[in-house]
Scaffold this motif. Sequence first.
Motif, PDB file in Angstrom:
ATOM      1  N   PRO A 143       1.688  10.290  -6.887  1.00 43.10           N
ATOM      2  CA  PRO A 143       0.702   9.298  -7.885  1.00 43.10           C
ATOM      3  C   PRO A 143       0.906   7.749  -7.124  1.00 43.10           C
ATOM      4  N   GLY A 144      -0.251   7.188  -7.276  1.00 41.48           N
ATOM      5  CA  GLY A 144      -0.296   5.840  -7.116  1.00 41.48           C
ATOM      6  C   GLY A 144      -1.113   5.801  -5.482  1.00 41.48           C
ATOM      7  N   LEU A 145      -1.362   6.713  -5.010  1.00 42.17           N
ATOM      8  CA  LEU A 145      -1.722   6.769  -3.561  1.00 42.17           C
ATOM      9  C   LEU A 145      -3.089   7.405  -3.554  1.00 42.17           C
ATOM     10  N   ARG A 146      -3.886   7.061  -2.558  1.00 45.86           N
ATOM     11  CA  ARG A 146      -5.036   7.515  -2.122  1.00 45.86           C
ATOM     12  C   ARG A 146      -5.011   8.732  -1.282  1.00 45.86           C
ATOM     13  N   GLN A 147      -4.022   8.568  -0.576  1.00 47.04           N
ATOM     14  CA  GLN A 147      -3.739   9.824   0.395  1.00 47.04           C
ATOM     15  C   GLN A 147      -2.164   9.679   0.888  1.00 47.04           C
ATOM     16  N   ASN A 148      -1.452  10.873   0.900  1.00 51.13           N
ATOM     17  CA  ASN A 148      -0.072  10.776   1.457  1.00 51.13           C
ATOM     18  C   ASN A 148      -0.019  10.362   2.879  1.00 51.13           C
ATOM     19  N   PRO A 149       1.047   9.352   3.109  1.00 53.36           N
ATOM     20  CA  PRO A 149       1.262   8.930   4.156  1.00 53.36           C
ATOM     21  C   PRO A 149       1.519   9.910   5.449  1.00 53.36           C
ATOM     22  N   ARG A 150       1.192   9.754   6.473  1.00 56.04           N
ATOM     23  CA  ARG A 150       1.436  10.707   7.719  1.00 56.04           C
ATOM     24  C   ARG A 150       2.946  10.151   8.332  1.00 56.04           C
ATOM     25  N   PRO A 151       3.410  11.146   9.082  1.00 54.49           N
ATOM     26  CA  PRO A 151       4.640  10.855   9.606  1.00 54.49           C
ATOM     27  C   PRO A 151       4.744   9.383  10.405  1.00 54.49           C
ATOM     28  N   GLY A 152       5.738   8.530   9.898  1.00 55.68           N
ATOM     29  CA  GLY A 152       5.830   7.168  10.550  1.00 55.68           C
ATOM     30  C   GLY A 152       5.099   5.993   9.520  1.00 55.68           C
ATOM     31  N   GLU A 153       4.551   6.598   8.641  1.00 54.28           N
ATOM     32  CA  GLU A 153       3.670   5.558   7.915  1.00 54.28           C
ATOM     33  C   GLU A 153       4.419   5.388   6.603  1.00 54.28           C
ATOM     34  N   VAL A 154       4.307   4.027   6.045  1.00 53.78           N
ATOM     35  CA  VAL A 154       5.019   3.740   4.900  1.00 53.78           C
ATOM     36  C   VAL A 154       3.874   3.141   3.951  1.00 53.78           C
ATOM     37  N   VAL A 155       3.862   3.482   2.403  1.00 57.92           N
ATOM     38  CA  VAL A 155       3.300   2.704   1.482  1.00 57.92           C
ATOM     39  C   VAL A 155       4.222   2.273   0.376  1.00 57.92           C
ATOM     40  N   VAL A 156       3.964   0.810   0.265  1.00 54.44           N
ATOM     41  CA  VAL A 156       5.093   0.224  -0.623  1.00 54.44           C
ATOM     42  C   VAL A 156       4.556  -0.201  -1.768  1.00 54.44           C
ATOM     43  N   SER A 157       5.320  -0.555  -2.757  1.00 58.36           N
ATOM     44  CA  SER A 157       4.910  -1.384  -3.972  1.00 58.36           C
ATOM     45  C   SER A 157       4.547  -2.877  -3.736  1.00 58.36           C
ATOM     46  N   PRO A 158       3.795  -3.250  -4.627  1.00 56.99           N
ATOM     47  CA  PRO A 158       3.278  -4.822  -4.618  1.00 56.99           C
ATOM     48  C   PRO A 158       4.634  -5.617  -4.683  1.00 56.99           C
ATOM     49  N   ALA A 159       5.763  -5.446  -5.203  1.00 54.05           N
ATOM     50  CA  ALA A 159       6.934  -6.173  -5.252  1.00 54.05           C
ATOM     51  C   ALA A 159       7.456  -6.280  -3.766  1.00 54.05           C
ATOM     52  N   LEU A 160       7.813  -4.906  -3.263  1.00 55.95           N
ATOM     53  CA  LEU A 160       8.187  -4.842  -1.985  1.00 55.95           C
ATOM     54  C   LEU A 160       7.276  -5.449  -0.773  1.00 55.95           C
ATOM     55  N   GLN A 161       6.093  -5.425  -1.162  1.00 56.95           N
ATOM     56  CA  GLN A 161       5.128  -5.942  -0.079  1.00 56.95           C
ATOM     57  C   GLN A 161       5.365  -7.526  -0.266  1.00 56.95           C
ATOM     58  N   GLU A 162       5.613  -8.076  -1.282  1.00 54.30           N
ATOM     59  CA  GLU A 162       5.846  -9.597  -1.501  1.00 54.30           C
ATOM     60  C   GLU A 162       6.979  -9.868  -0.611  1.00 54.30           C
TER      61      GLU A 162
END
Length: 778
Positions: free
Chosen positions: A105-124
Amino acid sequence: MTTAQDWMRDLAFGLRLAVTGRRAWGRLVVTAAGVGLGVALLLAAASIPNVNASSDARFDARWGAGAAVGDGASVLVAETSTQFREEWVQGVWVQNLRPDGPVAPGLRQNPRPGEVVVSPALQEILSGPDGALLQPRFPNVVGVIADEGLIAPNELFFYAGTDALSPQSSSVSGVVDHFGEAPGHSRTTFSTDEWLMLALGLAALLVPIVVYVAATTRLAETARQRRLSAMRLVGAGGEQIRRMAAGEALAGALLGVVLGWALFFLGRTLASGVTVVRTAVFEFDITPVWWLALLVTAGIPAVAVVVTIGSLAQAIADPLDVTRRTVSRRRRLGWRLVPLGLGLLGLLAVAAGFDSVDDLPLFVVSVVLVLVGIPVLLPWCVERAVGRLRGGSTAWQLAIGRLQLASGPAARSVSAIAVVVAGVIALQTLVATVEAERADRNTPREAVQPASAEGRITGERPADAAEIGRIEQEVRSLPGIDDVQVATTAQVTGKKDPATGTLLIADCAQIARLLSVPDCRDGDAFVPAGRSPLRPGERVELVESSFGMEFRASTPPPAWDVPESVRPATVPFRFGADDIAMVLTPAAGVPAEAQNLEAYIRLNQAAPNDLSDRLRNVAAAHFADYSAWITTTGSSSMAAEEESAVAAIRAALLAGALLTFALIGCSLFVSAAEQIQERRRPLAVLGAVGVPRRTLRRSQLLQNAVPMLVATALATVVGMLLGTLTAVATNSLRGRIVFDLPGMLGLFAFAAAAVLVVTALTLPALGRAAHPTGLRTE
């Protein structure tokens, strides 16, 4: 026989009374504003269940059903976390087993090995000035999580792709065709003490709002009684008078309900994303529960009608007495003690056997009854208090005489403030008692060594000699490090003692640096003299290297046989000798799946404040799952977390209480101004006969201060009693009740300030009313 047409005609007449005349419009606007603020706050409170349910649903949606690969799982997930400064950053490892697997949930596609998708607060944080210290743990950020994948807009959360998860691991769950199939994870909940604080605080915030709304609907009650009594004298029936009063009350209440919904939607928009005590909510979550919203929307006008009709009993029974403006009859005490008595009996029952949140409904009902008993009892207390006062200066006699003539409006104007004061004092007593008890529980009873700082890194897998050397070198290069020792460990568990001790696994070269032994060969085992609970040849169970998480029923924990031959040795204290059950060489045969890497670190006084995060960066460079922290001898991280939770709850509830206090202070001003308007004729007479303005001002101050003093005294007694009974209900209480005297003094100062501010704001209206020309308007 009364027909529907008669009902409609009398209600319509009451509505016309509410909007006839300039002063009527002013009263209508003030009443609608007061009711609207109360409705908005009640709707916000009615949204709390939906806020919690929505965030829980999004939390559950992150997990799978725990299916194994053979059961059709297409994605594996596992929980992980790290810490940055004082904040926890939660995350989920994601491993695709098939290219057509479901997307988190919240993703367009699951991250591949080594990739990270973060929340807006963490990105900030990562892109901010402090991000350089956190970026080594998130080197390849490829996207941002959408709102539907977050619990709150300020949540620090991430999805990380990997290919190293094992479906046999106890910490891994499988996702078949969609996320959230059978949630098996749980969010952090509150302890019993904290639930009691929340329940008491919410009751202390909501009950005053209802009292405030009820008091607002009785603005200009004296003028209404005289007006309707005159109609009664000219032939209107009692039922007609009640219907007319209902129509007049409905005008302000219905307008207030509409205004309250408008304020709620406006406040919901403004509140979205605002962080209060580390908590924020999405706008779409702030939706009141439908039946609670219906109860507020229909209940507030009903309360207004009931309160208004109830206040007309004397006007209907003896209208001539009302029109003559005689002193009201003395109030009776008996029935006024019923709510307070029932509430105290309920609290005694709760205190006698409270052991879980299942008893919270009885506790909440009892607290509400106690708090409702304050405005019910307060008019009697004010009447009896001012009835015994005699003599004094002219200003004093004018103030007391007015209160003796009509103490009801004065008591109602401060009733909501009295409820807030009682609730906050009870909350302060509970918090102070819980904090004192926890401080006693966490204080060592014996003298301890002077505090010294130590650090520790734990990795979820063993490391070879070369990697151990690199980790040790990287840690030594950090500022503030005196010494570091790195080795492999395993945790022993058992059915009788679930934490038997730690096995330290090292080669002979390391052992020579760590222990005082004459010789060492691979396969040897050493026991700290007199410390090991393990017996030679005993078969023991080990904890898997996932930091003690429970195993699947089908996967037994790894087992290990203690060597038959062991030798005594001395382990330096800095290496955690108190935890070491045995020191082993690699040939001793400890299963690899039970091994972790441990780094014990000694710090010096020059250690920087961000050393914990630097240690986490070192650990993150070598391990997927790790922990790293710095402790001080004698400190307790659990105690610190408990104190932090209690402090957060206390800060949030006290902030809400002070906000409610300020809101109700506004109603005190409106009530005082309305009373001045009702007294404009006697004030004009006093001005005409030469009574100095300063005397009238002091009289107005005393007229506001005396009811507030009585209300504060009653609220203090009830609040201390309520707090004591609530504290007794906590299981951990050791018989010592602590009262927060500085907090009480702060509340008293706030009440005194309210009296001074209200008096200052009403002085212009007092001056105009006391002008002799006011007689010509009567």
